[in-house]
Scaffold this active site. Structure first.
Site, mmCIF file in Angstrom:
data_model
loop_
_atom_site.group_PDB
_atom_site.id
_atom_site.type_symbol
_atom_site.label_atom_id
_atom_site.label_comp_id
_atom_site.label_asym_id
_atom_site.label_seq_id
_atom_site.Cartn_x
_atom_site.Cartn_y
_atom_site.Cartn_z
ATOM 1 N N GLU A 160 33.230 51.511 43.075
ATOM 2 C CA GLU A 160 31.960 51.541 42.371
ATOM 3 C C GLU A 160 30.828 50.971 43.203
ATOM 4 O O GLU A 160 31.019 50.035 43.983
ATOM 5 C CB GLU A 160 32.058 50.658 41.134
ATOM 6 N N CYS A 212 40.031 37.763 38.564
ATOM 7 C CA CYS A 212 39.347 38.977 39.033
ATOM 8 C C CYS A 212 40.198 40.217 38.774
ATOM 9 O O CYS A 212 41.346 40.293 39.232
ATOM 10 C CB CYS A 212 39.040 38.858 40.521
ATOM 11 N N CYS A 238 24.698 46.852 44.615
ATOM 12 C CA CYS A 238 25.942 46.103 44.840
ATOM 13 C C CYS A 238 27.003 47.094 45.293
ATOM 14 O O CYS A 238 27.283 48.053 44.582
ATOM 15 C CB CYS A 238 26.340 45.430 43.517
ATOM 16 N N CYS A 281 41.962 44.668 46.171
ATOM 17 C CA CYS A 281 41.734 43.478 46.999
ATOM 18 C C CYS A 281 43.018 42.671 47.061
ATOM 19 O O CYS A 281 43.704 42.489 46.055
ATOM 20 C CB CYS A 281 40.615 42.616 46.411
HETATM 21 N N1 SAH Z 1 35.539 39.359 47.449
HETATM 22 C C1 SAH Z 1 34.257 38.789 47.510
HETATM 23 C C2 SAH Z 1 33.159 39.701 46.981
HETATM 24 C C3 SAH Z 1 33.486 40.498 45.762
HETATM 25 S S1 SAH Z 1 33.699 39.576 44.275
HETATM 26 C C4 SAH Z 1 34.234 37.451 46.789
HETATM 27 O O1 SAH Z 1 35.203 37.119 46.121
HETATM 28 O O2 SAH Z 1 33.247 36.730 46.947
HETATM 29 C C5 SAH Z 1 31.998 39.177 43.849
HETATM 30 C C6 SAH Z 1 31.873 38.017 42.877
HETATM 31 O O3 SAH Z 1 32.361 38.399 41.582
HETATM 32 C C7 SAH Z 1 32.703 36.812 43.309
HETATM 33 O O4 SAH Z 1 31.962 35.630 43.257
HETATM 34 C C8 SAH Z 1 33.798 36.820 42.270
HETATM 35 O O5 SAH Z 1 34.320 35.540 42.110
HETATM 36 C C9 SAH Z 1 33.105 37.326 41.052
HETATM 37 N N2 SAH Z 1 34.038 37.758 40.006
HETATM 38 C C10 SAH Z 1 35.238 38.329 40.167
HETATM 39 N N3 SAH Z 1 35.821 38.556 38.971
HETATM 40 C C11 SAH Z 1 34.982 38.107 38.028
HETATM 41 C C12 SAH Z 1 35.019 38.053 36.596
HETATM 42 N N4 SAH Z 1 36.053 38.527 35.905
HETATM 43 N N5 SAH Z 1 33.965 37.516 35.964
HETATM 44 C C13 SAH Z 1 32.894 37.070 36.653
HETATM 45 N N6 SAH Z 1 32.800 37.102 37.993
HETATM 46 C C14 SAH Z 1 33.831 37.599 38.685
HETATM 47 FE FE1 SF4 Z 2 39.082 39.881 45.922
HETATM 48 FE FE2 SF4 Z 2 38.199 39.656 43.440
HETATM 49 FE FE3 SF4 Z 2 38.913 37.480 44.789
HETATM 50 FE FE4 SF4 Z 2 36.656 38.773 45.482
HETATM 51 S S1 SF4 Z 2 37.066 37.723 43.534
HETATM 52 S S2 SF4 Z 2 38.292 38.005 46.839
HETATM 53 S S3 SF4 Z 2 37.273 40.896 45.029
HETATM 54 S S4 SF4 Z 2 40.280 39.173 44.180
#
Ligand code: SAH
Ligand code: SF4
Length: 372
Positions: A95, A122, A108, A115
């Site tokens: 996405e 996540c 974004c 991942c």
């Molecule tokens: N992998 C990278 C970038 C993608 S995730 C990282 O982890 O930074 C982007 C942001 O979304 C991260 O800060 C992650 O912690 C947050 N995120 C992931 N799952 C989430 C959820 N269920 N609710 C809110 N934020 C979430």
């Molecule tokens: Fe991977 Fe999700 Fe963790 Fe970002 S927040 S490192 S996308 S598992």
């Protein structure tokens, strides 16, 4: 034309285009022209590249393509948020989300299908890792979004790009770096380093490399004030614990286009949201120049986690504020974005809740303004 033999020029960075031209006896400035047509002008059809010599255009038609990922879905929310689901083959889709605001328009984008870091909260992590996206698949998200959002007056709608979608960008380093360089290239997307933000869960050695290679703005996903808890929430912490991560943040500041690091902190009820943990966090970051972006958790089925109540989030943020840390938090829940997620049907439904997550990360306001 035999597509199998054709080079997909979307997979080429500036040097790759120069090489492609050189191999065919074409001058280097032709590569710059191609770069401008494909990325700056958003043209994928060689016949429209009118200032190229006819012989080169014919060669391009038989030996090259500009193949973009197919758009499976294109969804516009009532609040203007727009979301594209892009096919990256073998049943994988990623996405990209555009979030318009008064002062800026932020896209974004994703860097991996799935991942491997597998953070506890996540949904992308829960899907497991499928594969790295290629350069063309990463930059293709920006190409599509720019194309879809193009305005008649030619004004740029996308002012900022954040690598906060699916995947850990620093675990797909080469393709991500090549995409970042195209984003910054004046002959391509011409974005400033301050307006491109990479978010990482803390791949320490790659943070150093990024600082050397292409220092864009950096956001670091912290989520816990100590190693014991962060080991559980972000398993990568067992490899790169907090002391190393914070030292890498300090080193990055020598290169960074901004004089602070942004820390993301997903608030999870009863897990990392207490006032005591907020105090621990203040002590942890010490005098490191940073800002905090508190993200209310977006629940997904089977996560076993919950979003804290508004008072708890407020109390947490106020501890950071009182310590002089600039802190933002999302205003309210993403009203119609939930509905938007629900409307996606079929096998490739939106399990990532990326639009909601992106909105949570981006549509932040100073915590002082959070209604009580
Ligand atoms: N992998 C990278 C970038 C993608 S995730 C990282 O982890 O930074 C982007 C942001 O979304 C991260 O800060 C992650 O912690 C947050 N995120 C992931 N799952 C989430 C959820 N269920 N609710 C809110 N934020 C979430
Ligand atoms: Fe991977 Fe999700 Fe963790 Fe970002 S927040 S490192 S996308 S598992």
């Amino acid at each position: 034309m035999n597509v199998n033999l054709a080079t997909n020029l979307l997979e080429c960075d500036a040097q790759g285009l120069t090489d492609w031209c050189a191999e065919r006896g074409e001058k280097a400035y032709r590569a710059r022209q191609l770069l401008r047509w494909i990325h700056r002008a958003g043209v994928a059809d060689f016949t429209q590249m009118t200032d190229l010599a006819k012989s080169l255009r014919e060669r391009l038609l038989s030996e090259a393509v500009v193949a973009l990922p197919a758009v499976l879905q294109d969804h516009v929310s009532a609040d203007g948020t727009r979301k594209w689901l892009l096919d990256v083959g073998a049943g994988n889709a990623v996405e990209a989300v555009f979030i318009p605001e008064a002062e800026r328009g932020t896209l974004c984008i994703s860097t991996q299908a799935g991942c491997a870091v597998n953070c506890r909260f996540c949904s992308t992590g829960k899907q497991g890792f499928s594969r790295n996206l290629s350069l063309g698949e990463i930059i293709g998200q920006l190409w599509w979004a720019r194309h879809a959002l193009a305005r008649a007056d030619g004004e740029r709608v996308i002012s900022n790009v954040v690598l906060m979608g699916m995947g850990e960008p620093l675990l797909n380093y080469d393709a991500t770096l090549a995409a970042l360089r195209l984003m910054l290239d004046d002959n391509a997307y011409g974005l400033s380093r301050r307006r491109v933000t990479l978010s990482t869960s803390g791949v320490v050695p790659m943070m150093d490399r990024l600082g050397e290679d292409c220092a864009v703005a950096l956001a670091v996903s912290l989520h816990a004030p100590n190693d014991a808890l962060r080991d559980e929430l972000v398993p990568l912490n067992r490899k790169y614990p907090l002391a190393e991560l914070l030292a890498a943040c300090r080193r990055y500041l020598d290169h960074a286009p901004r004089d602070f690091i942004t820390f993301e902190y997903v608030l999870l009820a009863g897990v990392n949201d207490s006032v005591a943990q907020a105090r621990e966090l203040v002590a942890l970051v010490g005098d490191l120049p940073c800002k905090f972006n508190l993200i209310p958790f977006n629940p997904f089925p089977g996560s076993g986690l919950a979003r804290p109540g508004r008072d708890a989030m407020r109390a947490f943020g106020e501890v950071l504020l009182a310590a002089g840390l600039v802190t933002t938090i999302r205003k309210t829940r993403g009203d119609d974005i939930d509905a938007a997620c629900g409307q996606l049907a079929g096998e490739i439904q939106d399990r990532t809740r990326l639009a909601e997550r992106a909105a949570a990360t981006l549509r932040a306001i100073p915590i002082a303004q959070v209604p009580a």
